[in-house]
Design an enzyme around this catalytic site. Structure first.
Site, PDB file in Angstrom:
ATOM      1  N   ARG A  98     -15.752   5.944   9.106  1.00  0.00           N
ATOM      2  CA  ARG A  98     -15.518   4.721   9.871  1.00  0.00           C
ATOM      3  C   ARG A  98     -15.495   5.101  11.345  1.00  0.00           C
ATOM      4  O   ARG A  98     -14.511   5.605  11.869  1.00  0.00           O
ATOM      5  CB  ARG A  98     -14.199   4.087   9.434  1.00  0.00           C
ATOM      6  CG  ARG A  98     -14.163   3.849   7.912  1.00  0.00           C
ATOM      7  CD  ARG A  98     -12.764   3.791   7.345  1.00  0.00           C
ATOM      8  NE  ARG A  98     -12.793   3.801   5.880  1.00  0.00           N
ATOM      9  CZ  ARG A  98     -11.708   3.822   5.133  1.00  0.00           C
ATOM     10  NH1 ARG A  98     -10.506   3.836   5.684  1.00  0.00           N
ATOM     11  NH2 ARG A  98     -11.807   3.839   3.818  1.00  0.00           N
TER      12      ARG A  98
ATOM     13  N   HIS B  92     -13.850  -2.114  -1.121  1.00  0.00           N
ATOM     14  CA  HIS B  92     -12.894  -1.638  -0.124  1.00  0.00           C
ATOM     15  C   HIS B  92     -13.142  -2.297   1.229  1.00  0.00           C
ATOM     16  O   HIS B  92     -12.992  -1.677   2.285  1.00  0.00           O
ATOM     17  CB  HIS B  92     -12.963  -0.106   0.008  1.00  0.00           C
ATOM     18  CG  HIS B  92     -11.631   0.528   0.268  1.00  0.00           C
ATOM     19  ND1 HIS B  92     -10.826   1.021  -0.731  1.00  0.00           N
ATOM     20  CD2 HIS B  92     -10.941   0.730   1.417  1.00  0.00           C
ATOM     21  CE1 HIS B  92      -9.719   1.520  -0.210  1.00  0.00           C
ATOM     22  NE2 HIS B  92      -9.760   1.351   1.095  1.00  0.00           N
TER      23      HIS B  92
ATOM     24  N   LYS C 226      -8.489  -1.370  -8.883  1.00  0.00           N
ATOM     25  CA  LYS C 226      -9.131  -1.982  -7.716  1.00  0.00           C
ATOM     26  C   LYS C 226     -10.237  -1.074  -7.190  1.00  0.00           C
ATOM     27  O   LYS C 226     -10.002   0.104  -6.923  1.00  0.00           O
ATOM     28  CB  LYS C 226      -8.097  -2.230  -6.617  1.00  0.00           C
ATOM     29  CG  LYS C 226      -8.656  -2.876  -5.355  1.00  0.00           C
ATOM     30  CD  LYS C 226      -7.540  -3.143  -4.354  1.00  0.00           C
ATOM     31  CE  LYS C 226      -8.064  -3.803  -3.102  1.00  0.00           C
ATOM     32  NZ  LYS C 226      -8.868  -2.861  -2.264  1.00  0.00           N
TER      33      LYS C 226
ATOM     34  N   TYR D  66      -2.987   5.376  -4.633  1.00  0.00           N
ATOM     35  CA  TYR D  66      -4.236   6.123  -4.617  1.00  0.00           C
ATOM     36  C   TYR D  66      -4.130   7.242  -5.661  1.00  0.00           C
ATOM     37  O   TYR D  66      -3.044   7.564  -6.142  1.00  0.00           O
ATOM     38  CB  TYR D  66      -4.479   6.742  -3.235  1.00  0.00           C
ATOM     39  CG  TYR D  66      -4.633   5.733  -2.132  1.00  0.00           C
ATOM     40  CD1 TYR D  66      -5.836   5.050  -1.956  1.00  0.00           C
ATOM     41  CD2 TYR D  66      -3.586   5.472  -1.253  1.00  0.00           C
ATOM     42  CE1 TYR D  66      -5.978   4.126  -0.938  1.00  0.00           C
ATOM     43  CE2 TYR D  66      -3.719   4.549  -0.232  1.00  0.00           C
ATOM     44  CZ  TYR D  66      -4.925   3.874  -0.076  1.00  0.00           C
ATOM     45  OH  TYR D  66      -5.064   2.949   0.928  1.00  0.00           O
TER      46      TYR D  66
ATOM     47  N   ARG E  91     -15.518  -0.583   3.651  1.00  0.00           N
ATOM     48  CA  ARG E  91     -15.051   0.610   4.368  1.00  0.00           C
ATOM     49  C   ARG E  91     -15.349   1.907   3.628  1.00  0.00           C
ATOM     50  O   ARG E  91     -14.939   2.973   4.080  1.00  0.00           O
ATOM     51  CB  ARG E  91     -13.542   0.494   4.635  1.00  0.00           C
ATOM     52  CG  ARG E  91     -13.216  -0.576   5.651  1.00  0.00           C
ATOM     53  CD  ARG E  91     -11.726  -0.837   5.761  1.00  0.00           C
ATOM     54  NE  ARG E  91     -10.952   0.306   6.201  1.00  0.00           N
ATOM     55  CZ  ARG E  91     -10.851   0.705   7.479  1.00  0.00           C
ATOM     56  NH1 ARG E  91     -11.511   0.053   8.434  1.00  0.00           N
ATOM     57  NH2 ARG E  91     -10.097   1.742   7.811  1.00  0.00           N
TER      58      ARG E  91
ATOM     59  N   THR F 119      -6.094   2.126  -6.791  1.00  0.00           N
ATOM     60  CA  THR F 119      -7.344   2.110  -6.032  1.00  0.00           C
ATOM     61  C   THR F 119      -8.212   3.264  -6.504  1.00  0.00           C
ATOM     62  O   THR F 119      -7.815   4.426  -6.410  1.00  0.00           O
ATOM     63  CB  THR F 119      -7.062   2.232  -4.526  1.00  0.00           C
ATOM     64  OG1 THR F 119      -6.359   1.062  -4.096  1.00  0.00           O
ATOM     65  CG2 THR F 119      -8.354   2.347  -3.737  1.00  0.00           C
TER      66      THR F 119
ATOM     67  N   SER G 245       0.829  -1.200   0.000  1.00  0.00           N
ATOM     68  CA  SER G 245       0.000   0.000   0.000  1.00  0.00           C
ATOM     69  C   SER G 245       0.870   1.259   0.000  1.00  0.00           C
ATOM     70  O   SER G 245       1.930   1.296   0.620  1.00  0.00           O
ATOM     71  CB  SER G 245      -0.898   0.005   1.244  1.00  0.00           C
ATOM     72  OG  SER G 245      -1.524   1.261   1.423  1.00  0.00           O
TER      73      SER G 245
END
Length: 387
Positions: A165, A276, A252, A130, A279, A156, A107
């Protein structure tokens, strides 16, 4: 080593060993967590078709994903903050993946950097990015991934803005953690975790600190991350990223057939059907429930993978039988990482592999490449309940 026969065994150890804020990070969905729950429970609606008197010798779970051969069609998903689940966590997970023969995905918001993974492993790994506002940082991030010989880029596309969250907000989740009286009390009970963390210098976002403009220390990190994600992302921006990377590109976060068609149009080599991990948009359908529609739309023209909700080798088999060419596991390997470090990730992979292999055999198949809908029994409205 304790007796580990299923992923749930690792989860129980993980919960005891890791601070609450990081456990909650892995076990949190957005808002009511409906989608987070559905990701797993919808797998349970699918039944398997047992077959007998079929030669089961010489079985194989080997498969190709984006042109490379792997021990099974399972990749470790990009999960942020793995280095806070276990000291140097991304390095441990990457090593376990390399030894087992499956891809590891790093990541952007990892604790260990791209260079850390490259220097501690020899197998090429996948790198996740990202879509961020800071284009200069993005260009240098691409260059660093190329220098590290990353074999695929995972973009992503479902995080233009962050879903709420609740537990993460209440826990003050960050790297390093924001200390409150309750978090200090909880950290004091995690002695083994704490002793490991004291022995590493990697406690911040290694791909960001010292690389992004104006982020030279942990104090300047919080403001950067709060403004980093680009809400103006569109398909032309994704096309631009595709042009920048000369290797395989995986998108993704695809959860709709129309978006799957657009991913094909911009030149993606593969897509990951994913919400995700529940999330982002709470109330969205689970990945496994959306997979049949996406396969019908583009499955013969692009490589389709599935992420979100996989906790067993049987879940992997169900995704493959519905047409996916690969899968990603996130929480399943994080449980192992937090529970027992590198050995725990290895054990998670072993459990999933054994479940996949055994279930495949009992369904009358010897090769994962031969799995199909003929191996499943589906509710009549599984893919059409909501329209």
């Amino acid at each position: 080593m304790p007796k580990i026969t299923e992923i749930e065994d690792l989860k129980r150890i993980y919960k005891r060993r890791v601070p609450k804020m990081f456990y909650d990070y892995a076990e949190t969905g957005s808002w009511t967590e409906q989608t987070f729950r559905d990701n797993c429970s919808d797998f349970d609606e699918i039944r398997l078709r047992q077959r007998i008197a079929v030669d089961m010798d010489n079985r194989t779970t080997k498969a190709k994903m984006v042109g490379q051969d792997y021990a099974m069609p399972v990749a470790l998903a990009p999960v942020g903050l793995c280095g806070m689940q276990s000291a140097d966590g991304e390095i441990k997970a990457a090593r376990a993946a390399e030894k087992f023969g499956v891809p590891f995905t790093l990541s952007t918001l990892s604790i260990c950097s791209i260079e850390d993974i490259a220097s501690h492993t020899s197998a090429p790994f996948w790198f996740q990015v990202y879509t961020l506002r800071d284009d200069d940082f993005m260009q240098r991030l691409f260059a660093r991934a190329k220098d590290a010989k990353c074999s695929a880029l995972v973009i992503t596309v479902d995080l233009q803005i962050m879903g709420q969250r609740h537990k993460d907000i209440k826990n003050g989740l960050s790297a390093p953690p924001k200390l409150t009286p309750s978090s200090i009390l909880n950290l004091a009970t995690k002695v083994g975790w704490g002793l490991e963390m004291l022995q590493t210098k990697r406690r911040f976002f290694g791909n960001v600190v010292g690389h992004a403009k104006g982020v030279s220390d942990p104090g300047s990190l919080a403001s950067w991350t709060a403004e980093a994600f680009d809400p103006s992302l569109d398909w032309e921006r994704i096309r631009e990223f595709r042009r920048r990377w000369d290797g395989p590109v995986i998108l993704k976060g695809i959860l709709d057939p129309e978006d799957a068609k657009m991913a094909l149009d911009v030149g993606a080599d593969a897509i990951v059907v994913s919400n995700h991990g529940g999330r982002q948009l709470d109330g969205a359908l689970s990945s496994i429930r959306m997979l049949p529609q996406i396969m019908d739309a583009v499955g013969d023209r692009i490589e389709v993978h599935l992420d979100s909700g996989i906790r067993s080798g049987q879940d992997v088999l169900k995704a493959l039988a519905l047409g996916a060419k690969g899968t990603m596991i996130g929480r399943a390997f994080v449980y192992g990482l937090g529970a027992m470090g590198e050995a725990g990730v290895t054990r998670a992979l072993e459990v999933i592999h054994k479940e996949l292999d055994t279930t495949m055999a009992l369904c009358g198949e010897r090769d994962v490449a031969n799995l199909g809908r003929h191996n499943l029994l589906l509710p009549e409205d599984f893919a059409t309940r909501w329209r």
